[in-house]
Design a protein around this motif. Sequence first.
Motif, PDB file in Angstrom:
ATOM      1  N   THR A  59      39.388  39.806  30.140  1.00  0.00           N
ATOM      2  CA  THR A  59      39.534  38.838  31.239  1.00  0.00           C
ATOM      3  C   THR A  59      40.572  37.762  30.923  1.00  0.00           C
ATOM      4  O   THR A  59      40.554  36.693  31.525  1.00  0.00           O
ATOM      5  CB  THR A  59      38.186  38.166  31.550  1.00  0.00           C
ATOM      6  OG1 THR A  59      37.729  37.450  30.387  1.00  0.00           O
ATOM      7  CG2 THR A  59      37.143  39.184  31.976  1.00  0.00           C
ATOM      8  N   GLN A  82      35.582  41.861  38.685  1.00  0.00           N
ATOM      9  CA  GLN A  82      36.324  42.184  37.461  1.00  0.00           C
ATOM     10  C   GLN A  82      35.556  41.756  36.215  1.00  0.00           C
ATOM     11  O   GLN A  82      35.599  42.427  35.186  1.00  0.00           O
ATOM     12  CB  GLN A  82      37.701  41.485  37.470  1.00  0.00           C
ATOM     13  CG  GLN A  82      38.657  42.015  38.530  1.00  0.00           C
ATOM     14  CD  GLN A  82      38.592  41.196  39.816  1.00  0.00           C
ATOM     15  OE1 GLN A  82      37.514  40.724  40.209  1.00  0.00           O
ATOM     16  NE2 GLN A  82      39.727  41.018  40.457  1.00  0.00           N
ATOM     17  N   GLU A 106      32.717  44.197  35.615  1.00  0.00           N
ATOM     18  CA  GLU A 106      33.226  45.425  34.995  1.00  0.00           C
ATOM     19  C   GLU A 106      33.552  45.205  33.522  1.00  0.00           C
ATOM     20  O   GLU A 106      33.310  46.079  32.676  1.00  0.00           O
ATOM     21  CB  GLU A 106      34.475  45.907  35.746  1.00  0.00           C
ATOM     22  CG  GLU A 106      34.205  46.439  37.133  1.00  0.00           C
ATOM     23  CD  GLU A 106      33.379  47.713  37.131  1.00  0.00           C
ATOM     24  OE1 GLU A 106      33.463  48.473  36.146  1.00  0.00           O
ATOM     25  OE2 GLU A 106      32.647  47.954  38.107  1.00  0.00           O
TER      26      GLU A 106
END
Length: 361
Positions: A61, A259, A262
């Motif tokens: 990230t 995101q 995930e």
Amino acid sequence: MKRRDFLGKTALGAAAGVLAAPAIAQSMPEVKWRCASSFPKSLDTIYGGGEFISKRVAALTDGKFQIRIFGAGEIVPAFGTVDAVQQGTVECTHTAGYYFVGKNKTFAFDTTVPFGMNQRQQNAWMYWGGGLKLQREFLRDYNIISFPAGNTGTQMGGWFKKPVKTVADLKGLKMRIAGLGGEVMSRLGAIPQQIAGGDIYPALEKGVIDAAEWVGPYDDEKLGFYKIAPYYYYPGWWEACSMYSMYVNIKEWEKLPKQYQEALASACAECNIDMMAEYDYKNPIALQSLIKNGVKLQSYSTEIMKAASNAAFEMYEEEAAKNPSFKKIYEPWKKFRNDQMLWNKVAEQTLMSFMLTNPVK
């Protein structure tokens, strides 16, 4: 020409994706979570699983999603982490579900049960056999969503100050043992104690307990049990594998951008593979070291193994008869386990039995 055109567009698209990544990352929110581990920092394998997940999530990230890992007892006790996640005191915990069988024995299926499945079979059950779906349905009542996040493989059978050859030798023996294995030991006459990993050595040293199980050679050597209890038994029939989990507060999970969800799910899956590989690398070396230090390696007798197996499945049937959540997982789990054992016997066991009895010189 069409193929070249396609490849060109693909390359341009990939380049655009790379260039756009920082801009996308900049638009994403900064999220900071606290994770209360159930394991002491001294154990780089199990506690390290939480750190592995934290680092992977941050990397995936661009550092926007940070999970800070706290060792057992730093925020809450090792066995208090589920309450902390349920109540929102922390966002998540890296733990072993079977630590919480006092709440409901159904928690055990998330980690292991006596005479259950090995690591590969457990993965098959969780990822493909419906186990994870069933476990998450159960954990929803605790405001938790779970992710498999580590495994030790088949564990050792514990450290004893004196040999145990028969079921009679277990009578009155005070043993640190977690999960449903403790109840089976109780049915065989032992007195199970649930003690956090960091507190086992002093309990052995002071005579509070007569025996203790933890994981296997690598971790056990680090904790020094062999200095007090030299008889090292195998196999750990109560842990044919030991799957660890990342338990996340559902409300906090649902707040995460897709995101980030995930990233966390992927990091946990990677940890599930990495931890097993690390143990398979380190345990053989540590076992040889322990033996050189005078450890007496012993196998459980057939008498103890049969008595323990019978007691375990009697317990499961009794629990299923009175606990609907246990029954809901136990019945499909039992069928899945039996099918796995038949398949294992056909190919893998035959090959392994040959190789173990015909070592290469």
